[in-house]
Design an enzyme around this catalytic site. Structure first.
Site, PDB file in Angstrom:
ATOM      1  NE  ARG A  78     -26.147  13.613 -71.560  1.00 44.07           N
ATOM      2  CZ  ARG A  78     -25.999  12.496 -72.284  1.00 44.07           C
ATOM      3  NH1 ARG A  78     -24.875  11.813 -72.268  1.00 44.07           N
ATOM      4  NH2 ARG A  78     -26.965  12.083 -73.055  1.00 44.07           N
ATOM      5  CG  HIS A 122     -29.461   7.675 -72.071  1.00 45.06           C
ATOM      6  ND1 HIS A 122     -28.416   8.561 -71.887  1.00 45.06           N
ATOM      7  CD2 HIS A 122     -28.884   6.546 -72.515  1.00 45.06           C
ATOM      8  CE1 HIS A 122     -27.260   7.989 -72.197  1.00 45.06           C
ATOM      9  NE2 HIS A 122     -27.519   6.747 -72.577  1.00 45.06           N
ATOM     10  CD  GLU A 167     -24.748   7.439 -77.829  1.00 48.68           C
ATOM     11  OE1 GLU A 167     -25.099   6.253 -77.875  1.00 48.68           O
ATOM     12  OE2 GLU A 167     -23.612   7.784 -77.469  1.00 48.68           O
ATOM     13  CG  ASN A 292     -22.637  10.983 -76.197  1.00 48.64           C
ATOM     14  OD1 ASN A 292     -22.510  12.053 -75.596  1.00 48.64           O
ATOM     15  ND2 ASN A 292     -23.707  10.211 -76.066  1.00 48.64           N
ATOM     16  CE1 TYR A 294     -17.854   6.029 -74.174  1.00 46.01           C
ATOM     17  CE2 TYR A 294     -19.441   6.978 -75.698  1.00 46.01           C
ATOM     18  CZ  TYR A 294     -19.055   6.650 -74.407  1.00 46.01           C
ATOM     19  OH  TYR A 294     -19.884   6.943 -73.345  1.00 46.01           O
ATOM     20  CD  GLU A 351     -22.829   8.904 -73.232  1.00 45.12           C
ATOM     21  OE1 GLU A 351     -22.226   7.886 -73.664  1.00 45.12           O
ATOM     22  OE2 GLU A 351     -24.064   8.991 -73.164  1.00 45.12           O
TER      23      GLU A 351
END
Ligand code: LGS
Length: 452
Positions: A78, A122, A167, A292, A294, A351
């Site tokens: 990606r 991005h 995002e 994504n 985290y 991600e």
């Protein structure tokens, strides 16, 4: 029955990067500046004064980097395209040399059996468009769709998985509300406008894709579960606000065609009314959603701008070097929430990864190979893959995993201080050294996750 994880057939194992974080040479071959080049050259914006001028020099080393991906056994990669390499003024004239760069990269990936996942945006908006108001200008939906068309015409077929935005939450929260990211604005009035035009741009780009492209297109969001710090009504309300703001602000309009009502409560008079046709444009059928993930946050009521929430640090928690709590269970919870709320749309984890303090790649093993021991990252990845597997077992349609990141790279305004790569980059020599986590991940891919 054994308990060994079984990932679905065709589950794609890959890694992710973004243009501004790895490429360097931002103005090469006729490219125009982006807001990140401008921001990084504004004194005081970047930790240690770092810039993306060289980064991982991927603009020159792309071939070697694809070879490395092949050696690691990646099935997918990606990456993002820098808008101002393709359209130096953001619209109008196409810069063929910029297009050629990505075209060669895609060919090289395909020649190595690596499936490209291309992100259109991005975060590196052409500076020329920022000069016209950037995401605050309603015309940006058309500019973005036109940029998409150039790429669809050039690459669709060779690229079969497209992402409109990476995002949007970070773009507005960091870029327009709190100002820590480019273009560095701090305005409660601007943030909802930027959000809305991001989503209109997303819708317009998907619509344009349906006229030209024949494959799949989706949206990538960063979401994290919010858990209450106590059972008080105030904390429950804080969780509701934080959840609506971060997790529903983009998915709701994209998939359900409306914003969550809490946003009006959060932004007050700064929350505009939008015409009905905007919602029709935004809600386009998508082929997948990219998530994504985290961390989580344990949330309490507090005085903060504009959410009036705070995050409670966990005394027994484990934290990464960026100060984010390691909480794999949160990913399972989030994926189950996603399915329950939005239905059975295919999901990619686009991600997931962590920055930890890695020792320098100086130690040499018994075979004379350089080694970077990064057991904490390996543990983080293993646990998160386990959490994804739990969600798959519970019926969520998860199609692939893109580890963040292939390489250590420019972590936006934190500069090069935080290393997320499974491959270590020596920023002086540009030497790449796969960390232990990369070798481990190769083995995970080879065994299709059976040996987590
Ligand atoms: O490098 C970025 C990675 C690293 O961590 C990538 O370009 C982005 O798409 C993405 O935002 N990335 C990222 N996000 C983690 C955000 C966690 C925020 C936690 C805040 C807790 C207080």
């Amino acid at each position: 029955m054994s308990d060994a994880p079984v990932f679905p057939e065709g589950f794609l194992w890959g890694a992710a990067t973004a243009a501004h974080q790895i490429e360097g040479s931002p103005l090469a071959d006729g490219a125009g500046p982006s807001i990140w080049t401008r921001f990084a050259h504004t004194p005081g914006m970047m930790l240690n004064g770092d810039t993306g001028d060289v980064a991982c020099d991927h603009y020159n080393r792309w071939k070697g980097d694809v070879k490395l991906m092949r050696e690691l056994g990646l099935q997918a990669y990606r990456f993002s395209v820098s808008w101002s390499r393709i359209l130096p003024e953001g619209k109008g004239r196409v810069n063929q040399k910029g297009l050629d760069f990505y075209s060669r990269l895609v060919d090289e990936l395909l020649a190595n059996d690596i499936e490209p996942l291309l992100t259109l945006y991005h975060w590196d908006l052409p500076a020329a468009l920022d000069d016209r108001g950037g995401w605050l200008n309603p015309d940006i939906a058309d500019w973005f769709a036109d940029y998409g068309r150039v790429l669809y015409r050039a690459l669709d077929g060779r690229v079969k998985k497209w992402v409109t935005l990476n995002e949007p939450w970070v773009v507005t929260d960091g870029g327009y509300l709190h100002g820590a990211l480019a273009p560095g604005h701090r305005s409660r009035f601007e943030a909802p406008i930027a959000s809305h035009h991001l989503m209109r741009a997303h819708g317009a780009a998907v619509k344009a894709y349906r006229e030209i492209g024949k494959h799949e297109i989706g949206l990538v969001v960063n979401i994290e579960p919010k858990y209450p710090a106590s059972d008080s009504a105030e904390d429950a309300a804080a969780v509701r606000r934080a959840h609506a703001y971060m997790n529903e602000q983009y998915l709701h309009p994209a998939l359900l065609g409306h914003y969550p009502p809490e946003l009006k409560e959060i932004f007050g008079e700064a929350w505009p009314e939008w015409p009905a046709e905007d919602y029709e444009l935004i809600k386009q059928p998508l082929d997948f959603v990219g998530i994504n993930y985290y961390t989580r946050s344990v949330t309490k009521a507090a005085t903060s701008y504009p959410l009036n929430t705070g995050v409670v640090k966990q005394p027994l928690g484990t934290y990464t070097e960026t100060g984010w709590e390691v909480f794999p269970q949160g990913l399972t919870d989030l994926l189950l929430w996603f399915k329950q709320t939005y239905g059975d749309l295919p999901v990619y984890i686009t991600e997931n990864g962590a920055a930890f303090f890695d020792p320098p790649a100086a130690s040499v093993d018994e075979n004379g190979n350089r080694r970077v021991r990064d057991p904490l990252r390996m543990d983080y990845l293993r646990k998160h893959l386990g959490a994804i597997h739990d969600a798959i077992r519970a019926g969520v349609d998860i199609r692939g995993y893109m580890l963040w990141s292939l390489l250590d790279n420019l972590e936006w305004s934190l500069g090069y201080s935080k290393r997320f790569g499974m491959v270590h980059v020596n920023y002086v020599t540009q030497e790449r050294t796969p960390k232990d986590s990369a070798r481990w991940y190769s083995e995970v891919i080879r065994t299709h996750g059976r040996k987590l």
